[in-house]
Motif scaffolding. Structure first.
Motif, PDB file in Angstrom:
ATOM      1  N   ARG A  20       7.536   5.981  -4.198  1.00 47.39           N
ATOM      2  CA  ARG A  20       8.896   5.632  -4.591  1.00 47.39           C
ATOM      3  C   ARG A  20       9.115   5.865  -6.079  1.00 47.39           C
ATOM      4  NH1 ARG A  20      10.085  -0.368  -3.275  1.00 47.39           N
ATOM      5  NH2 ARG A  20       9.027  -0.578  -5.274  1.00 47.39           N
ATOM      6  N   GLY A  21       8.102   6.336  -6.746  1.00 53.61           N
ATOM      7  CA  GLY A  21       8.141   6.518  -8.192  1.00 53.61           C
ATOM      8  C   GLY A  21       6.741   6.325  -8.730  1.00 53.61           C
ATOM      9  N   LYS A  22       6.607   6.340 -10.023  1.00 53.06           N
ATOM     10  CA  LYS A  22       5.292   6.206 -10.629  1.00 53.06           C
ATOM     11  C   LYS A  22       4.685   4.836 -10.309  1.00 53.06           C
ATOM     12  CE  LYS A  22       2.792   6.797 -14.975  1.00 53.06           C
ATOM     13  NZ  LYS A  22       2.907   7.072 -16.427  1.00 53.06           N
TER      14      LYS A  22
ATOM     15  N   ILE B 281       2.213   9.441   2.205  1.00 54.03           N
ATOM     16  CA  ILE B 281       0.833   9.613   1.761  1.00 54.03           C
ATOM     17  C   ILE B 281      -0.082   9.485   2.979  1.00 54.03           C
ATOM     18  CG2 ILE B 281      -0.956   8.788   0.185  1.00 54.03           C
ATOM     19  CD1 ILE B 281       1.266   7.355  -1.382  1.00 54.03           C
ATOM     20  N   PRO B 282      -0.975  10.443   3.217  1.00 52.25           N
ATOM     21  CA  PRO B 282      -1.916  10.301   4.335  1.00 52.25           C
ATOM     22  C   PRO B 282      -2.654   8.964   4.262  1.00 52.25           C
ATOM     23  CG  PRO B 282      -2.044  12.510   3.417  1.00 52.25           C
ATOM     24  CD  PRO B 282      -1.160  11.717   2.493  1.00 52.25           C
TER      25      PRO B 282
ATOM     26  N   PHE C  79       5.516   2.120  -4.281  1.00 51.51           N
ATOM     27  CA  PHE C  79       5.444   2.595  -2.904  1.00 51.51           C
ATOM     28  C   PHE C  79       6.521   1.920  -2.051  1.00 51.51           C
ATOM     29  CE2 PHE C  79       1.143   2.327  -4.695  1.00 51.51           C
ATOM     30  CZ  PHE C  79       0.733   3.651  -4.611  1.00 51.51           C
ATOM     31  N   SER C  80       6.881   2.591  -0.967  1.00 54.34           N
ATOM     32  CA  SER C  80       7.725   1.970   0.051  1.00 54.34           C
ATOM     33  C   SER C  80       6.980   2.076   1.378  1.00 54.34           C
ATOM     34  CB  SER C  80       9.094   2.649   0.135  1.00 54.34           C
ATOM     35  OG  SER C  80       8.965   4.028   0.411  1.00 54.34           O
TER      36      SER C  80
ATOM     37  N   ILE D  12      -2.624  -3.337  -5.483  1.00 54.39           N
ATOM     38  CA  ILE D  12      -2.064  -2.565  -4.372  1.00 54.39           C
ATOM     39  C   ILE D  12      -2.383  -3.243  -3.040  1.00 54.39           C
ATOM     40  CG2 ILE D  12      -2.093  -0.349  -3.165  1.00 54.39           C
ATOM     41  CD1 ILE D  12      -2.616   1.023  -5.808  1.00 54.39           C
ATOM     42  N   GLN D  13      -3.562  -3.841  -2.926  1.00 55.04           N
ATOM     43  CA  GLN D  13      -3.906  -4.574  -1.704  1.00 55.04           C
ATOM     44  C   GLN D  13      -2.907  -5.699  -1.451  1.00 55.04           C
ATOM     45  OE1 GLN D  13      -8.066  -5.858  -1.767  1.00 55.04           O
ATOM     46  NE2 GLN D  13      -8.638  -3.942  -2.765  1.00 55.04           N
ATOM     47  N   LEU D  14      -2.586  -6.443  -2.502  1.00 58.38           N
ATOM     48  CA  LEU D  14      -1.638  -7.548  -2.368  1.00 58.38           C
ATOM     49  C   LEU D  14      -0.238  -7.038  -2.042  1.00 58.38           C
ATOM     50  CD1 LEU D  14      -2.829  -9.763  -5.365  1.00 58.38           C
ATOM     51  CD2 LEU D  14      -3.104 -10.276  -2.927  1.00 58.38           C
ATOM     52  N   GLU D  15       0.155  -5.935  -2.680  1.00 60.91           N
ATOM     53  CA  GLU D  15       1.474  -5.349  -2.421  1.00 60.91           C
ATOM     54  C   GLU D  15       1.567  -4.871  -0.973  1.00 60.91           C
ATOM     55  OE1 GLU D  15       4.329  -1.642  -3.970  1.00 60.91           O
ATOM     56  OE2 GLU D  15       2.388  -2.021  -4.930  1.00 60.91           O
TER      57      GLU D  15
END
Length: 280
Positions: free
Chosen positions: A194-196, A144-145, A199-200, A159-162
């Motif tokens: 990595r799926g719905k 993802i850009p 992320f990786s 997402i920030q924490l992840e």
């Protein structure tokens, strides 16, 4: 066996992982598991593929893009440009840049730190002067850009924490192994789907990597984290989010401390972050 693979020079020799092809002052390295007629054609005729690639970067120092091999495999190819006399003198007695990055990527791989696998590298010299240098790595699918991912991230605390947790884990492994990235801005921390909703994460652009015999010292750890924090804050400003510096520092240092089991000097992190942001 893993220790032998981390021995200095292992990735530059003929062995079960790598193939060395030397023709006079020209040297080509190929990853045996990726060896093919298509890959050999690419590393022997890199300009043909680079000129037909989707260019990602074209600067005074490098040109890079995503190219397709004859067997339709996508690869990332980078040319290292000779920037003049200083560059020429510097690399007369040092490994060419693609070989230094090749070794760095192998260290990452052996320490289970995600990075694009190096597939081939080459350097050509005349009378000791480096004339051309290329690196070919795998192309990471589904990336993802950076700005697109950051838009998603700044809208979601989850997402920030992840992301911070992933960065803390990557940096902890890296520093424990004696690896200092040297340019840990967000654009060098790649994100792929990595799926719905999953992320990786990994690290690329290893040209500035420094490999040391012991774990990275606290001062450099703080510099690495501060560089990431400053990039996070800078991009948030570009996207109109204006991340709070103290909260950003806590977000990344807490994740790093949790992963590494170490506590960094917060005053040092603040000072370095402000320096990267060019704040007084």
């Amino acid at each position: 066996m893993e220790d032998n693979k981390l021995a200095s020079g292992y990735c530059f020799r003929n062995n079960r992982d790598f193939l060395e092809i030397a023709r006079g002052a020209n040297l080509v390295l190929i990853r045996r598991s990726a060896d093919s007629a298509a890959l050999r054609d690419c590393i022997e005729n890199p300009e043909k593929y680079l000129s037909a690639s989707t260019v990602l970067k074209d600067s005074r120092s490098t040109k890079a893009g995503i190219a397709e091999l004859a067997d339709h495999s996508p690869v990332f190819i980078k040319r290292y440009n000779n920037k003049g006399l200083r560059y020429t003198l510097r690399y007369m007695f040092r490994n060419a840049k693609p070989f230094r990055t090749w070794q760095a990527a192998w260290y990452f791989e052996m320490n289970k730190i995600p990075t694009p696998k190096p597939l081939a590298a080459s350097a050509s010299r005349t009378a000791g002067i480096l004339k051309s240098a290329y690196l070919v790595t795998e192309s990471v699918p589904g990336t993802i850009p950076t700005l697109d991912f950051c838009r998603l991230m700044f809208e979601s605390r989850k997402i920030q924490l992840e992301y911070a947790e992933a960065v803390g884990d990557l940096f902890s492994k890296m520093h424990k192994a004696g690896i200092y990235h040297g340019d840990s801005k967000l654009s060098n921390i790649y994100v792929s789907r990595r799926g719905k909703g999953a992320f990786s994460f990994g690290l690329w652009d290893l040209d500035g990597v420094d490999i040391r015999p012991k774990a990275i010292c606290e001062n450099l750890r703080a510099s690495e984290i501060a560089r990431t924090i400053s990039s996070y804050i800078e991009i948030s400003g570009r996207l109109g989010e204006r991340a709070d510096m103290e909260k950003a520092i806590c977000l990344f240092t807490d994740s790093y401390s949790s992963a590494s089991g170490t506590r960094l000097d917060m005053d040092s992190i603040r000072k370095k972050t402000r320096k990267y942001l060019k704040l007084k």
